[in-house]
Design a protein around this motif. Structure first.
Motif, PDB file in Angstrom:
ATOM      1  N   HIS A  56       0.849  -1.195   0.000  1.00 43.48           N
ATOM      2  CA  HIS A  56       0.000   0.000   0.000  1.00 43.48           C
ATOM      3  C   HIS A  56       0.881   1.240   0.000  1.00 43.48           C
ATOM      4  CE1 HIS A  56       0.821  -0.493   4.264  1.00 43.48           C
ATOM      5  NE2 HIS A  56       0.276   0.681   4.545  1.00 43.48           N
ATOM      6  N   HIS A  58       1.297   4.028   2.044  1.00 48.68           N
ATOM      7  CA  HIS A  58       1.750   4.855   3.166  1.00 48.68           C
ATOM      8  C   HIS A  58       3.259   5.047   3.120  1.00 48.68           C
ATOM      9  CE1 HIS A  58      -2.101   4.019   5.661  1.00 48.68           C
ATOM     10  NE2 HIS A  58      -2.189   5.158   5.004  1.00 48.68           N
ATOM     11  N   HIS A  61       5.996   2.545   3.862  1.00 47.42           N
ATOM     12  CA  HIS A  61       6.070   1.364   3.004  1.00 47.42           C
ATOM     13  C   HIS A  61       6.619   1.675   1.613  1.00 47.42           C
ATOM     14  CE1 HIS A  61       3.696  -1.387   5.663  1.00 47.42           C
ATOM     15  NE2 HIS A  61       3.447  -0.204   6.202  1.00 47.42           N
ATOM     16  N   HIS A 142      -7.564  -0.975   5.381  1.00 58.11           N
ATOM     17  CA  HIS A 142      -6.524  -0.092   5.926  1.00 58.11           C
ATOM     18  C   HIS A 142      -6.351   1.087   4.971  1.00 58.11           C
ATOM     19  CE1 HIS A 142      -2.867   1.192   7.945  1.00 58.11           C
ATOM     20  NE2 HIS A 142      -2.183   1.064   6.814  1.00 58.11           N
ATOM     21  N   ASP A 161      -0.116  -3.938   6.208  1.00 57.52           N
ATOM     22  CA  ASP A 161      -0.756  -3.374   7.397  1.00 57.52           C
ATOM     23  C   ASP A 161      -2.202  -3.834   7.551  1.00 57.52           C
ATOM     24  OD1 ASP A 161       1.578  -2.119   7.959  1.00 57.52           O
ATOM     25  OD2 ASP A 161       0.828  -0.077   7.694  1.00 57.52           O
TER      26      ASP A 161
END
Ligand SMILES: [Fe+2]
Length: 230
Positions: A56, A58, A61, A142, A161
């Protein structure tokens, strides 16, 4: 399959280099920060880095994507298309978290625009890396475009996550949805056999079976809005 772990960023994110032991072909899952150590590790082991796979978008990451791609320009950059807006917002993500512009450099968060993704991952597709076959499973909740990667023959699932040892991902950030996350975990992770090892985006490994009996978010012991835990 060999999995090499690098814990990165102030968020203690688990960056992993996952390789096929026969062919040396490898992917990096979630490069958290610009890391000469990871690049050197890939080179010194003779890995052929095929792709940078992002569970993902964020910052903890994806923050190392530009650096790693500069080091290994032939590696594809892969993520789900619903995650592209978040991925592209990388330079603005620290500000959305309340970090002040003058703090960015000292925190290592003065990100540039990340490189253009090579293509988008689709739910159900198989990503072949040497002898390894990762099934991509779209797990929103998430974030909108979160994916997990399941390697069936090795019985390992990389959950980013979505799912952690004893808990689940937070859902209070943009795109988060608690019930949707629970549905994603049930249908895409808990549907795997109990002996699958779960490699999480933060914290220690666990197994599907251990989470099935012990994770309070999955057993119903913790209900959002309920009166008690336990
Ligand atoms: Fe996250």
């Amino acid at each position: 399959m060999k999995v090499d772990l690098f814990v990165q960023t102030a968020f203690q994110q688990n960056t992993r280099v996952v390789s096929c032991e026969r062919t040396g072909k490898a992917i990096c899952i979630d490069p958290g920060e610009p890391s000469p150590e990871v690049a050197e590790h890939i080179r010194s082991n003779g890995y052929d880095l095929r792709a940078i796979v992002l569970t993902h978008g964020h910052l903890d990451h994806i923050g190392g994507t530009t650096y790693l791609h500069d080091e290994f320009p032939d590696a594809h950059i892969l993520l789900h298309e619903y995650e592209e807006p978040l991925y592209r917002s990388l330079p603005r993500q620290p500000l959305m978290m309340g970090i002040q512009p003058h703090q960015l450099a000292s925190l290592g968060m003065d990100y540039e625009d990340p490189p253009t993704p090579t293509r988008f991952l689709e739910h159900g597709e198989t990503l072949e890396v040497g002898d390894l076959r990762f099934t991509i499973r779209h797990c929103p909740g998430h974030t909108l475009g979160h994916v997990v990667l399941a390697e069936e023959s090795e019985k390992v699932v990389f959950t980013g996550d979505c799912l952690f040892s004893g808990t689940i991902g937070r859902t209070d950030l943009p795109g988060g949805d608690h019930n949707r996350l629970l549905e994603s975990i049930e249908s895409n992770i808990m549907s795997l056999p109990d002996d699958f090892v779960v490699k999480c985006g933060h914290g220690p490994d666990t197994t599907v079976g251990r989470e099935r009996v012990g994770n309070p978010f999955l057993t119903g012991r913790y209900q959002l809005g309920g009166s008690s835990i336990g």
